[in-house]
Design an enzyme around this catalytic site. Structure first.
Site, short mmCIF file in Angstrom:
data_model
loop_
_atom_site.label_atom_id
_atom_site.label_comp_id
_atom_site.label_asym_id
_atom_site.label_seq_id
_atom_site.Cartn_x
_atom_site.Cartn_y
_atom_site.Cartn_z
N ASP A 126 49.68 78.87 -53.18
CA ASP A 126 49.65 77.90 -54.23
C ASP A 126 48.03 77.38 -54.56
OD1 ASP A 126 50.73 75.39 -55.72
OD2 ASP A 126 50.50 74.08 -54.32
N SER A 127 48.00 76.59 -55.71
CA SER A 127 46.77 76.01 -55.82
C SER A 127 46.27 75.05 -54.95
CB SER A 127 46.86 75.27 -57.13
OG SER A 127 47.86 74.42 -57.19
N CYS B 11 56.87 71.86 -60.66
CA CYS B 11 55.69 72.00 -59.96
C CYS B 11 56.20 71.66 -58.50
CB CYS B 11 54.70 70.90 -60.62
SG CYS B 11 53.45 70.54 -59.80
N GLU C 70 49.09 63.80 -54.20
CA GLU C 70 47.75 64.36 -53.32
C GLU C 70 47.43 62.97 -52.63
OE1 GLU C 70 45.57 67.35 -54.27
OE2 GLU C 70 47.40 68.46 -53.93
N THR D 231 52.35 76.48 -62.01
CA THR D 231 51.33 76.97 -63.10
C THR D 231 50.92 78.22 -62.94
OG1 THR D 231 50.46 74.58 -62.63
CG2 THR D 231 49.00 76.27 -63.52
N TYR E 76 45.05 73.52 -60.69
CA TYR E 76 45.13 74.71 -61.63
C TYR E 76 45.51 74.02 -63.04
CZ TYR E 76 44.53 78.31 -58.19
OH TYR E 76 43.95 79.21 -57.00
N GLY E 77 46.43 73.23 -62.97
CA GLY E 77 47.38 72.76 -64.07
C GLY E 77 46.71 72.31 -65.47
N HIS F 68 54.63 70.21 -56.37
CA HIS F 68 54.19 68.97 -55.91
C HIS F 68 55.36 67.97 -55.88
CE1 HIS F 68 49.92 70.42 -55.84
NE2 HIS F 68 49.90 69.25 -55.04
N CYS G 105 53.86 78.09 -57.04
CA CYS G 105 53.16 77.16 -57.81
C CYS G 105 53.45 77.46 -59.42
CB CYS G 105 51.65 77.81 -57.79
SG CYS G 105 50.40 76.69 -59.07
#
Ligand code: DGL
Length: 272
Positions: free
Chosen positions: A11-12, A187, A153, A76, A43-44, A189, A74
């Site tokens: 993932d990013s 996504c 995050e 993205t 990355y998004g 997250h 991910c």
């Protein structure tokens, strides 16, 4: 290729660990090597060219570990570089878009499906295109939610947090008004916000989590290719990141939903 080789997941950043959590439930006997590109996240909001370049470097690192399958956990990467990865990698590949779209198509009752993701994911219309292929009559409502990743995050995930509730209302009001009965968390997250999202959308909207659907799909691919690990041993993942691993245990524990005591290694991803 041996069935005892690991599955490579990337993932990013650390969002893909929400998918690793599901892989550990669905495929407990598989070794997972996880790479989170924490040095270059997010990355998004980057260009397609940059996302593709990063995706191939990330996959290249995992291939050095002789993984038997590569998973882009991910939204993205799956949206922007998924086709290229699928056709160019020397091992089976899956992203999160196809398995998740397929699951959403089977869940919806009224044919109104919401898709939320990063700006790159929404601009690619990856989920919409896939869903329309499955059923041209579906009505798809897309919404980019660029503040969700920084919220997660920074640990803003509690369902009763006023900031979380405010941002969710701002992004999701239109989808709610349209009456979507199924909402794709596009996504990796976003599952950390699923309780708060569900509070806002109400119990009549089903949330589709890409991690679980992708783990189930990966299991199917490995079974079909005779690559499922038949050992009974439960394996712990190995973790790699591209920036300082300080605080990894705390943040990763949040995504994995459990305390972890594994070491994490820092690598230089630009070499790959
Ligand atoms: N985990 C990424 C995704 O699923 C979001 C983070 C980013 O923007 O890199 O799209």
């Amino acid at each position: 290729m041996s069935s005892s080789n690991a599955i490579g997941v990337f993932d990013s950043g650390l969002g893909g660990l929400s998918a690793v959590k599901e892989f550990m439930h669905v495929l407990p006997n598989e070794k997972i090597i996880y790479f989170g590109d924490t040095g270059r996240v997010p990355y998004g909001n980057r260009s397609r060219e940059t996302i593709k370049k990063y995706a191939f470097q990330d996959a290249g690192f995992l291939l050095k570990h002789n993984v038997k399958m590569v998973v882009a956990a991910c939204g993205t990467v799956s949206s922007v570089a998924g086709d290229a990865l699928e056709s160019e990698l020397p091992v089976p590949y899956t992203g999160v878009v196809n398995p998740t779209a397929y699951a959403a198509a089977h869940k919806t009752r009224n044919g109104k499906i919401g898709v939320i993701g990063t700006a790159a994911t929404i601009n690619s219309h990856s989920y919409k295109l896939r869903l329309k292929k499955l059923n041209p009559d579906f009505k798809i409502f897309e919404q980019a939610c660029p503040l969700f990743v920084p919220l997660v995050e920074n640990g803003f995930i509690r369902r009763d947090d006023q900031i979380v509730r405010l941002v969710i209302r701002r992004y999701l009001s239109a989808l709610k008004e349209e009456g979507v009965d199924t909402l794709i968390l596009g996504c990796t997250h976003y599952p950390l916000l699923s309780k708060a999202i569900s509070d806002f959308m109400g119990k009549n909207t089903a949330l589709v989590d890409s991690g679980y659907e992708t783990a189930v799909y990966a299991a199917k691919v490995l079974r079909e290719q005779n690559l499922l690990n038949d050992s009974r041993e439960v394996k712990n993942p190995d973790f790699y990141v591209s920036d300082t691993p300080d605080d990894f245990e705390n943040v990763a524990g949040l995504f994995l939903g459990r305390d972890i005591k594994h070491t994490v290694n820092q690598i230089d991803i630009e070499q790959f």
